[in-house]
Design an enzyme around this catalytic site. Structure first.
Site, PDB file in Angstrom:
ATOM      1  N   CYS A   1       0.828  -1.220   0.000  1.00 19.55           N
ATOM      2  CA  CYS A   1       0.000   0.000   0.000  1.00 19.55           C
ATOM      3  C   CYS A   1       0.853   1.257   0.000  1.00 19.55           C
ATOM      4  O   CYS A   1       0.322   2.362  -0.122  1.00 19.55           O
ATOM      5  CB  CYS A   1      -0.932  -0.005   1.203  1.00 19.55           C
ATOM      6  SG  CYS A   1      -1.853  -1.540   1.351  1.00 19.55           S
TER       7      CYS A   1
ATOM      8  N   CYS B   1     -12.785   0.366   8.610  1.00 20.31           N
ATOM      9  CA  CYS B   1     -11.931  -0.118   7.513  1.00 20.31           C
ATOM     10  C   CYS B   1     -12.048   0.783   6.288  1.00 20.31           C
ATOM     11  O   CYS B   1     -13.143   1.232   5.949  1.00 20.31           O
ATOM     12  CB  CYS B   1     -12.346  -1.521   7.095  1.00 20.31           C
ATOM     13  SG  CYS B   1     -12.482  -2.700   8.442  1.00 20.31           S
ATOM     14  N   SER B   2     -10.918   0.983   5.613  1.00 22.70           N
ATOM     15  CA  SER B   2     -10.961   1.708   4.344  1.00 22.70           C
ATOM     16  C   SER B   2     -11.602   0.790   3.297  1.00 22.70           C
ATOM     17  O   SER B   2     -11.581  -0.426   3.440  1.00 22.70           O
ATOM     18  CB  SER B   2      -9.557   2.123   3.922  1.00 22.70           C
ATOM     19  OG  SER B   2      -8.707   1.002   3.882  1.00 22.70           O
TER      20      SER B   2
ATOM     21  N   ILE C   1     -12.700  -0.789  -0.651  1.00 23.41           N
ATOM     22  CA  ILE C   1     -12.092  -1.286  -1.901  1.00 23.41           C
ATOM     23  C   ILE C   1     -12.375  -0.217  -2.955  1.00 23.41           C
ATOM     24  O   ILE C   1     -13.527   0.180  -3.148  1.00 23.41           O
ATOM     25  CB  ILE C   1     -12.753  -2.613  -2.313  1.00 23.41           C
ATOM     26  CG1 ILE C   1     -12.577  -3.677  -1.232  1.00 23.41           C
ATOM     27  CG2 ILE C   1     -12.262  -3.085  -3.678  1.00 23.41           C
ATOM     28  CD1 ILE C   1     -11.205  -4.274  -1.135  1.00 23.41           C
TER      29      ILE C   1
ATOM     30  N   LYS D   1     -10.159   6.327   4.504  1.00 28.38           N
ATOM     31  CA  LYS D   1     -11.474   5.902   4.959  1.00 28.38           C
ATOM     32  C   LYS D   1     -12.609   6.457   4.091  1.00 28.38           C
ATOM     33  O   LYS D   1     -13.491   5.714   3.673  1.00 28.38           O
ATOM     34  CB  LYS D   1     -11.643   6.349   6.415  1.00 28.38           C
ATOM     35  CG  LYS D   1     -12.991   6.048   7.019  1.00 28.38           C
ATOM     36  CD  LYS D   1     -13.141   4.569   7.295  1.00 28.38           C
ATOM     37  CE  LYS D   1     -14.580   4.189   7.532  1.00 28.38           C
ATOM     38  NZ  LYS D   1     -15.357   4.103   6.309  1.00 28.38           N
TER      39      LYS D   1
ATOM     40  N   HIS E   1      -9.330   3.930  -0.979  1.00 27.89           N
ATOM     41  CA  HIS E   1      -7.976   3.383  -0.853  1.00 27.89           C
ATOM     42  C   HIS E   1      -7.655   2.448  -2.017  1.00 27.89           C
ATOM     43  O   HIS E   1      -7.609   1.239  -1.859  1.00 27.89           O
ATOM     44  CB  HIS E   1      -7.853   2.667   0.499  1.00 27.89           C
ATOM     45  CG  HIS E   1      -6.487   2.133   0.800  1.00 27.89           C
ATOM     46  ND1 HIS E   1      -5.322   2.684   0.300  1.00 27.89           N
ATOM     47  CD2 HIS E   1      -6.095   1.090   1.596  1.00 27.89           C
ATOM     48  CE1 HIS E   1      -4.286   1.991   0.747  1.00 27.89           C
ATOM     49  NE2 HIS E   1      -4.726   1.019   1.525  1.00 27.89           N
TER      50      HIS E   1
END
Lengths: 143, 385, 348
Positions: B83, B206-207, B209, B329, B333
């Site tokens: 990442c 969670c970030s 998809i 977020k 991402h």
């Protein structure tokens, strides 16, 4: 899809929990790396660092230890779909070796940081209903 | 070593971009950056991408993307550090310009994540962890960060509410970002009642998809005013570092040592300390990550970032605004693009063109881009000259 | 002196009560309990199979034996539920123990007596002087068809025995095997569940072979039931071994220690070997033990064991069998059990 050669190659670690241990640390790299005598590597490493004359000896890691932190995986990777929710934790074994493993044979609401654990041999994954079965270590409460 | 400036930036609205392929996304961002800078050629290009192979079945992005941008035979290099691939692409481009090897370098990042299903994306992302000793055992990325969160809560008394405040704050910012994937406000209740993913982390920790790309044009600072009408933004500090790949091999799960080291190097190069950073874009792939990162960057003392966040200190009007873009977020991402997306926000703020989310009077910002569970990090400090 | 130098057993923690199964099929639980003397049975977790249980049981045996596993010259695992149809269970067990590469391996299959046969063959190697130690194991994660009488009994467990000629904890005084061709129970190739011939599995099958073996073995040894401290028989349910013991002239005191099936179920190849492990956990030096297995198809292996002076010193070196049966149980719903045992039809 299973990567059969890589699964097979890791057999000493997965089946017998083999690592290695620095029995005499002679790192010439003062304070730049974290080498120290007694350090256990799991899986085994070729070297502590490139400037070491450390003596590394094969060992089998301790099979009892304690739980340092954990989670309950609710949304699992595809190959663990049938097992969710399952507990996954980081354990520090009695000789200092660290590992990530599923924690089984414990109700999920009884998990606790610091709880004593021991390794048991379990099936970890399977490649569908026709492919290979993959084994290794999980931990269970050591009560 | 020559000073390096950013003179152009390009991006698009990130999201689930079903109609567009990896090459479409990247070319769009690259053209935006070239047009923004107004340059008539590039000498070299870098592409950060975590896993073209697993997400779209395409490697050799250097040739593909140079081809579709229409810049062959310009040399192109794909950079990968999970990442942190985007930030590492910037670092590579920076070194090439600073060294004098090239003058105008395109640095970029891209990820097309929705061509595979959820299981495929989880699998691809998991390859950033230790495949044989974490993933094999059943680890997921939310799971690894959840173990950090559990440890943090146990040691510092971080509350579930404080953790959720990170997501609330970042969505408050993302609402104002036209490029954000999820530009909607998120209440504390919504975050705290969202679906459990890996206890104690919930969906809204969670970030997402995301499909997306971002690009920037670098040149020597001394040429910046001749090459572009844009105010030059100087890359004054840069640092990168690594840590043990497996979370279990790190002595302290809450101390992101790669971030500490990368930041130290960046501060040293820029000749500043954490107090002199006006605002930062940090790698909030999970809410807990933002807390650990802003401590590692020296903005807050260990164990205090949760309280500081709940007290509004990291909000746009706080003493240290964090993730004014909405962060990973809210903005999204697309893993390989994230590092350059952060640069897009820093430059936008430093130019004073961030519109409603503009933080007044900012002169110096920091971007922190992290790979895996913290196994690699790259930091850049950008400032107005 | 040739015999057992180390032994170990492994029982999964999951249980399902007979009532839980009976309720699903509308069966009379009380009648089953009376008729079969079965109360609950062990169930393997999805991550447990003959290989994992045997690795744990064999490690317990290695601990008690106090030997270098590299000196184990043969690994024989007897089971009718080997995880692979083709690819040995024994190679993985040998690898996990550290017995490879100088080791003989083959998997045994003979319904419920594959375990006792593997023990016999392992011991014979040692007796012949072919090797220092040999491992014989009986283990199963048996399946009974949903609703069939076998569903109340088919369970999971493993018992492992390292045979040797030095540091013996239980000497083998006599062996005998009684074998005929009797089609009382079978599973055809590619079938998931076994089938059985109902009441034909009783007198002409289980009882004929068990009595035939036990009687002939005692004749050969010139021993009578009262010469034994303990006896253990194959345990397809609670009732069969209890009746066999009684008819052969053994008392409850002699038979109850190794009588695990009412709470364990039928571990098939593991059944009489696991009973033996429970006896070895408590036997005193000099105690004689009669063990008779039964495997459909059909045959019975008989052994006369005698505990040595060394036995008490190894009993506590590894987890014992009764505590594994009695402690830390987790009771499953029928739904969990059906999921764990892959009894639910799913999209491929």
């Amino acid at each position: 899809m299973a990567f059969i050669p890589s699964y097979w190659r890791e057999t000493p670690q997965r089946y017998r929990y083999e690592g290695n241990k620095c029995i005499k640390c002679e790192c010439k790299h003062d304070s730049k790396c974290d080498c120290e005598t007694g350090q256990v590597f799991f899986p085994p490493r070729r070297t502590c660092c490139p400037w070491c004359d450390c003596t590394l000896e094969p060992c089998t890691i301790a099979t009892t230890g304690k739980l340092l932190t954990y989670t309950i995986i609710v949304v699992p990777p595809t190959q663990f779909g049938d097992e969710a929710p399952y507990a996954l934790g980081i354990c520090e074994m009695d000789d200092g070796a660290r590992l990530t493993a599923q924690i089984v044979d414990v109700p999920l609401d009884k998990l606790e940081i610091g709880m004593p654990v021991r390794i048991e041999f379990r099936k970890i994954q399977q490649d569908g209903h026709a492919g290979i079965l993959m084994y290794g270590y999980k931990v269970v409460p050591n009560s | 070593m020559r000073d390096v400036a950013v003179i152009g930036i390009g991006i698009q609205k990130w999201g689930e971009l079903w109609e567009r392929s990896l090459r479409d996304l990247w070319v769009e961002a690259a053209l935006n950056a070239i047009n923004d800078a107004g340059v008539d050629h590039i000498d070299s290009m870098y592409v950060g991408c975590m896993s073209g192979g697993l997400f779209v079945g395409q490697e050799h992005l250097s040739s593909l993307l140079a081809d579709y941008l229409g810049v062959c035979p310009v040399p192109a290099t794909r950079v990968e550090s999970a990442c942190a691939s985007g930030g590492m692409a910037l670092r590579s481009g920076f070194i090439e310009v600073a060294s004098g090897l090239s003058d105008i370098v395109l640095v970029s990042g891209v990820e097309k994540m929705t061509d595979v299903d959820g299981g495929g994306a989880t699998y691809a992302l998991a390859t950033a962890a230790d495949a044989e000793y974490e993933v094999y055992q059943g680890a997921t990325f939310p799971g690894l960060y959840a173990m950090v969160a559990r440890d943090y809560m146990h040691r510092y008394g971080l509350t579930r509410e404080q953790l959720a405040q990170v997501a609330v704050k970042n969505h408050d910012n993302g609402v104002l970002n036209p490029h954000a994937q999820f530009p909607m406000k998120m209440s504390l209740e919504t975050v705290m009642n969202s679906t459990m993913i890996a206890d104690p982390l919930r969906l809204m920790d969670c970030s997402p998809i995301t499909d997306g790309a971002a690009a920037a044009i670098l040149c020597p600072l001394e040429m910046a005013r001749d090459l572009s009408k844009n105010p030059p933004i100087k890359v004054s500090g840069m640092g990168a570092a690594t840590d043990r790949i497996a979370l279990h091999d790190r002595p302290d799960f809450c101390e992101f040592r790669a971030t500490v080291k990368a930041a130290e190097a960046a501060y040293k190069m820029a000749g500043v300390g954490p107090d002199e950073i006006d605002f930062a874009e940090v790698h909030d792939c999970f809410t807990i990550a933002e807390l650990c990162v802003i401590e590692a960057l020296g903005f807050f003392a260990r164990g205090t970032a949760g309280q500081a966040t709940a007290a509004g200190e990291t909000a746009r009007d706080g003493k240290k605004p964090i993730n004014t873009s909405g962060g990973l977020k809210s903005k999204g991402h697309p893993v390989g693009a994230t590092g350059i997306g952060q640069i897009h926000e820093l430059v936008t703020q430093l130019r004073g063109t961030a519109g409603e989310r503009q933080v007044a009077g900012v002169k110096r910002g920091l971007a922190q881009n992290m790979g895996g569970s913290g196994g690699s990090t790259v930091c850049h400090i950008l400032e107005v000259v | 002196m040739v015999g057992i130098v180390g032994y170990g057993a492994y029982i999964p923690r999951n249980r399902i009560k007979l009532e839980t199964i009976a309720e699903v099929w509308g069966a009379d639980a009380e009648a089953y309990k009376r008729g079969l003397m079965l109360y609950e049975k062990s169930v393997p977790s999805p991550d447990q199979d003959v290989i994992t249980m045997t690795v744990e049981a064999a490690r317990h045996a290695v601990k008690r034996a106090g030997i270098d596993p590299a000196e184990i010259g043969a690994v024989y695992v007897g089971s009718e539920s080997h995880p692979y149809a083709v690819k040995p269970t024994g190679t993985l067990v040998a690898e996990a123990l550290g017995a490879t590469p100088s080791v003989h391996v083959a998997d045994f299959e003979f319904a419920c007596k594959a375990g006792s046969e593997s023990m016999f063959v392992a011991m014979s190697h040692v007796k012949a002087g072919e090797m220092k130690y040999a491992l014989g194991v009986g283990a199963d994660t048996s399946q009974g068809a949903p609703g069939d009488a076998l569903e109340y009994s088919a369970s999971a467990g493993s018992a492992a025995f390292i045979m040797g000629a030095e540091q013996v904890v239980a000497e083998c005084l006599h062996t005998y095997s009684f074998c005929t061709d009797t089609p009382d129970f079978w599973r055809r190739e590619y079938q998931f569940y076994p089938q059985h011939a109902g009441r034909f599995t009783g007198e002409p099958a289980y009882f004929k072979h068990t009595y035939g073996c036990a009687t002939r073995l005692m004749e050969m040894a010139s021993m009578k039931p009262e010469d034994f401290a303990y006896c253990v028989f194959h345990q397809p349910n609670g009732k069969f071994p209890a009746n066999a013991a009684k008819k052969l002239g053994f008392t409850k005191a002699q038979s109850e220690t190794g009588w695990l099936s009412p709470w364990l179920g039928n571990t098939y190849s593991g059944a009489s070997p696991m009973g033996l492990s429970a006896i070895l956990d408590v036997a005193k030096p000099g105690d004689k033990i009669l063990m008779v297995s039964y495997g459909s198809g059909s045959g019975s292996d008989g052994f006369v064991w005698q505990a040595t002076e060394r036995l008490p010193s190894v009993q506590k070196l590894a987890p014992q069998t009764r505590p594994q049966l009695d402690d830390n149980k987790v009771y499953l719903s029928y739904g969990q059990y059906a999921k764990y045992r892959e009894k639910i039809k799913r999209a491929k």
